[in-house]
Motif scaffolding. Structure first.
Motif, PDB file in Angstrom:
ATOM      1  N   ALA A  63       2.276 -13.814  -9.984  1.00 40.53           N
ATOM      2  CA  ALA A  63       1.170 -13.571  -9.053  1.00 40.53           C
ATOM      3  C   ALA A  63      -0.146 -14.083  -9.629  1.00 40.53           C
ATOM      4  CB  ALA A  63       1.068 -12.082  -8.741  1.00 40.53           C
ATOM      5  N   ILE A 123      -4.439 -14.802  -0.842  1.00 41.18           N
ATOM      6  CA  ILE A 123      -3.825 -13.471  -0.811  1.00 41.18           C
ATOM      7  C   ILE A 123      -2.345 -13.570  -0.479  1.00 41.18           C
ATOM      8  CG2 ILE A 123      -3.817 -11.264   0.423  1.00 41.18           C
ATOM      9  CD1 ILE A 123      -6.897 -11.645   0.662  1.00 41.18           C
ATOM     10  N   ASP A 124      -2.010 -14.420   0.486  1.00 39.98           N
ATOM     11  CA  ASP A 124      -0.610 -14.600   0.868  1.00 39.98           C
ATOM     12  C   ASP A 124       0.215 -15.140  -0.299  1.00 39.98           C
ATOM     13  OD1 ASP A 124       1.531 -14.703   2.861  1.00 39.98           O
ATOM     14  OD2 ASP A 124       1.333 -16.883   2.692  1.00 39.98           O
ATOM     15  N   HIS A 137       3.963  -9.878 -12.037  1.00 41.49           N
ATOM     16  CA  HIS A 137       2.541  -9.956 -12.340  1.00 41.49           C
ATOM     17  C   HIS A 137       2.171 -11.339 -12.858  1.00 41.49           C
ATOM     18  CE1 HIS A 137      -0.511  -9.762 -15.603  1.00 41.49           C
ATOM     19  NE2 HIS A 137      -1.227  -9.209 -14.646  1.00 41.49           N
ATOM     20  N   PHE A 147       4.238 -12.729  -6.502  1.00 43.59           N
ATOM     21  CA  PHE A 147       4.700 -11.467  -7.061  1.00 43.59           C
ATOM     22  C   PHE A 147       6.152 -11.206  -6.663  1.00 43.59           C
ATOM     23  CE2 PHE A 147       5.264  -6.854  -7.067  1.00 43.59           C
ATOM     24  CZ  PHE A 147       4.913  -6.573  -8.377  1.00 43.59           C
ATOM     25  N   GLY A 148       6.475 -11.463  -5.407  1.00 46.69           N
ATOM     26  CA  GLY A 148       7.846 -11.253  -4.946  1.00 46.69           C
ATOM     27  C   GLY A 148       8.834 -12.174  -5.644  1.00 46.69           C
ATOM     28  N   GLY A 171       0.905 -12.547  -3.101  1.00 44.16           N
ATOM     29  CA  GLY A 171       2.023 -11.677  -2.724  1.00 44.16           C
ATOM     30  C   GLY A 171       3.354 -12.393  -2.837  1.00 44.16           C
TER      31      GLY A 171
END
Length: 141
Positions: A72, A21-22, A69, A28-29, A25
């Motif tokens: 990610a 999950i980390d 996207h 994505f950033g 994110g």
């Protein structure tokens, strides 16, 4: 020397579900920021005089979420495979080896390009594994 059960200087990672999950994110950033900057710089040339900045800004705002996207998705699949591959080690939270990273890159690139057919998937899988191996070797992992 040990501190809190771990060797000082030993690389430790987050547990698998939290790490995936980390990293999704984070991917994505990175994709949004990099996609915005790259698209903005590239679009400055392709807009007419007087509208260069506004056109480049509009293009970058449109393209940045798509790049985020994509990054990610790649990061999520890579780290999901990393969690699966790391389970074969005695300590799955220890730093991953270059071979494990190359295997995860191979699996990720192959899976993402599977729709293009077996030849394209196998070619992209080899290239993905070699790219991750190259990054690991250059960074000294």
């Amino acid at each position: 020397r040990q501190q809190g059960g771990a060797m000082v200087g030993e690389a430790r990672r987050m547990a698998c579900p939290e790490r995936v999950i980390d990293m999704v994110g984070f991917g994505f950033g990175v994709g949004c920021l990099g996609g915005f900057g790259l698209t903005f710089a590239r679009s400055l040339r392709h807009n007419p005089a007087g509208h260069r900045f506004s056109g480049a800004l509009a293009a970058a705002q449109t393209k940045a979420p798509h790049m985020g996207h994509t990054f990610a998705l790649w990061s999520g699949l890579f780290h999901s495979f990393d969690c699966v591959v790391s389970q074969r080690h005695p300590d799955p939270l220890a730093a991953r080896s270059s071979v494990d990273g190359a295997l995860c890159g191979f699996l990720t690139a192959g899976l993402l390009s599977l729709r293009a057919g077996p030849v394209a998937a196998s070619t992209n899988a080899v290239v993905g594994g070699l790219c991750i191996l190259l990054v690991d070797v250059v960074t000294g992992r």
